[in-house]
Design an enzyme around this catalytic site. Structure first.
Site, PDB file in Angstrom:
ATOM      1  N   GLU A 116       6.886  -1.897 -10.174  1.00 49.72           N
ATOM      2  CA  GLU A 116       5.545  -2.455 -10.412  1.00 49.72           C
ATOM      3  C   GLU A 116       5.443  -3.036 -11.821  1.00 49.72           C
ATOM      4  O   GLU A 116       4.714  -3.994 -12.056  1.00 49.72           O
ATOM      5  CB  GLU A 116       4.477  -1.375 -10.196  1.00 49.72           C
ATOM      6  CG  GLU A 116       4.495  -0.878  -8.772  1.00 49.72           C
ATOM      7  CD  GLU A 116       3.138  -0.812  -8.093  1.00 49.72           C
ATOM      8  OE1 GLU A 116       2.138  -0.677  -8.789  1.00 49.72           O
ATOM      9  OE2 GLU A 116       3.129  -0.885  -6.848  1.00 49.72           O
TER      10      GLU A 116
ATOM     11  N   HIS B 146       9.096  -0.671  -2.077  1.00 46.21           N
ATOM     12  CA  HIS B 146       9.395  -1.317  -3.364  1.00 46.21           C
ATOM     13  C   HIS B 146      10.887  -1.546  -3.594  1.00 46.21           C
ATOM     14  O   HIS B 146      11.267  -2.364  -4.415  1.00 46.21           O
ATOM     15  CB  HIS B 146       8.863  -0.458  -4.503  1.00 46.21           C
ATOM     16  CG  HIS B 146       7.377  -0.494  -4.644  1.00 46.21           C
ATOM     17  ND1 HIS B 146       6.533  -0.190  -3.611  1.00 46.21           N
ATOM     18  CD2 HIS B 146       6.588  -0.818  -5.702  1.00 46.21           C
ATOM     19  CE1 HIS B 146       5.279  -0.302  -4.038  1.00 46.21           C
ATOM     20  NE2 HIS B 146       5.290  -0.688  -5.289  1.00 46.21           N
TER      21      HIS B 146
ATOM     22  N   CYS C  98       4.104   0.879   5.039  1.00 50.36           N
ATOM     23  CA  CYS C  98       4.305   1.915   4.018  1.00 50.36           C
ATOM     24  C   CYS C  98       5.151   3.061   4.589  1.00 50.36           C
ATOM     25  O   CYS C  98       4.773   3.687   5.586  1.00 50.36           O
ATOM     26  CB  CYS C  98       2.941   2.437   3.599  1.00 50.36           C
ATOM     27  SG  CYS C  98       3.010   3.709   2.330  1.00 50.36           S
TER      28      CYS C  98
ATOM     29  N   SER D 183       0.114   0.917   1.096  1.00 48.22           N
ATOM     30  CA  SER D 183      -0.665   1.496   0.001  1.00 48.22           C
ATOM     31  C   SER D 183      -0.936   0.455  -1.092  1.00 48.22           C
ATOM     32  O   SER D 183      -1.839   0.645  -1.896  1.00 48.22           O
ATOM     33  CB  SER D 183       0.102   2.684  -0.595  1.00 48.22           C
ATOM     34  OG  SER D 183       1.378   2.273  -1.024  1.00 48.22           O
TER      35      SER D 183
END
Ligand code: DGL
Length: 273
Positions: A153, A190, A76, A14
């Protein structure tokens, strides 16, 4: 017979998080040309419905296939959890997702046969990890940790706020009958970036595993390349080409942090709805 031809591998995520999986792939299979697609304009996938994620993911993997990908890696976790059958149905080449390899990594690490899996809301609600682990006779506690993606992020990988959030999530995750779980599965692209922080927060006896390395092993096996435990011995220069649906410049800047290598050669892609 080992494969001597240089494979072209499509990697889909993504956004930039899947670059943690690309990093493991490069370690295992450096002699390959990689096409990485990050759907940065439409992320996060982790809060979206299965139908939307499947629609986006199928469009992206078709793009990779049209650009010559001979093998597709769905880096993902959310797309794998929600849309792997749809992606496989739409693809004409072999597709490898991250959940089965992640479950294999957890099984290899657990002695108690009791693990905790953390991921996005969508991944956890799909119970894809639960199904994969229960099929391997491993008990599972699942816990959604939706705040981790925006924190990572933001670059807050060693921030006190992230540590506080992690303490709250993981205290809940390792409570009651999951107290003696001995493995934590990082079920999101992540989370490897906050592994050192998580290491400090989870009980000492808990092993932390992610699916990146075991996915790379599966890819090597698929390509009939002997998997290596010591990737420093593997030589070769990978070809790297990136496609991003949002700004190429932003992808370059953020991507370098996730991949640990300079991210160049980024093309902006506009996928029609
Ligand atoms: N790549 C997603 C995953 O591994 C995290 C980011 C998102 O929600 O899009 O689940």
């Amino acid at each position: 017979m080992p494969n001597s031809r240089r494979p072209k591998i499509g990697v889909f995520d993504s956004g930039v998080g899947g670059l943690t999986v690309l990093q493991a792939l490069i370690g295992q299979v450096p002699d390959a040309d990689y096409l990485y697609f990050g759907d940065t304009a439409r992320l996060p996938y982790g809060s979206k419905s299965a139908a939307t994620v499947a629609h986006y993911a199928v469009g992206a993997v078709r793009y990779l296939q049209d650009h010559g990908a001979e093998l597709l890696v769905i880096a993902c976790n959310t797309a794998t959890a929600l849309a792997l059958p749809e992606i496989k149905a739409a693809a004409a080449v072999e597709v490898i997702g991250v959940i089965e390899p992640g479950a294999d990594a957890a099984v290899a690490a657990t002695r108690k046969r009791k693990v905790v899996v953390i991921g996005t809301d969508a991944t956890i609600s799909s119970h894809a990890y639960r199904q994969a682990l229960e099929m391997r006779s491993v008990a599972v506690r699942e816990k959604a940790c939706p705040l981790f993606v925006p924190l990572v992020e933001e670059g807050w990988v060693e921030h006190p706020v992230t540590e506080q959030v992690a303490k709250i999530y993981l205290a809940e995750a390792f409570s009651d009958e999951a107290q003696d779980a001995d493995v934590l599965v990082l079920g999101c692209t992540h989370y490897p970036l906050i592994k050192p922080l998580l290491r400090r927060v989870v009980p000492e006896h808990v092993a932390i595993v992610d699916s990146a390395e075991s996915t790379a092993h599966d890819v090597a096996r698929q390509l009939q390349i002997e998997p290596l435990s010591d990737t420093s011995k593997r030589r070769g220069v990978p070809g790297l080409k990136f496609f991003a649906t949002d700004s190429a410049d932003k992808f370059r800047r953020m991507g370098t942090r996730f991949l640990g290598l300079p991210v160049e050669n980024v093309l902006h892609v506009d996928l029609k709805e």
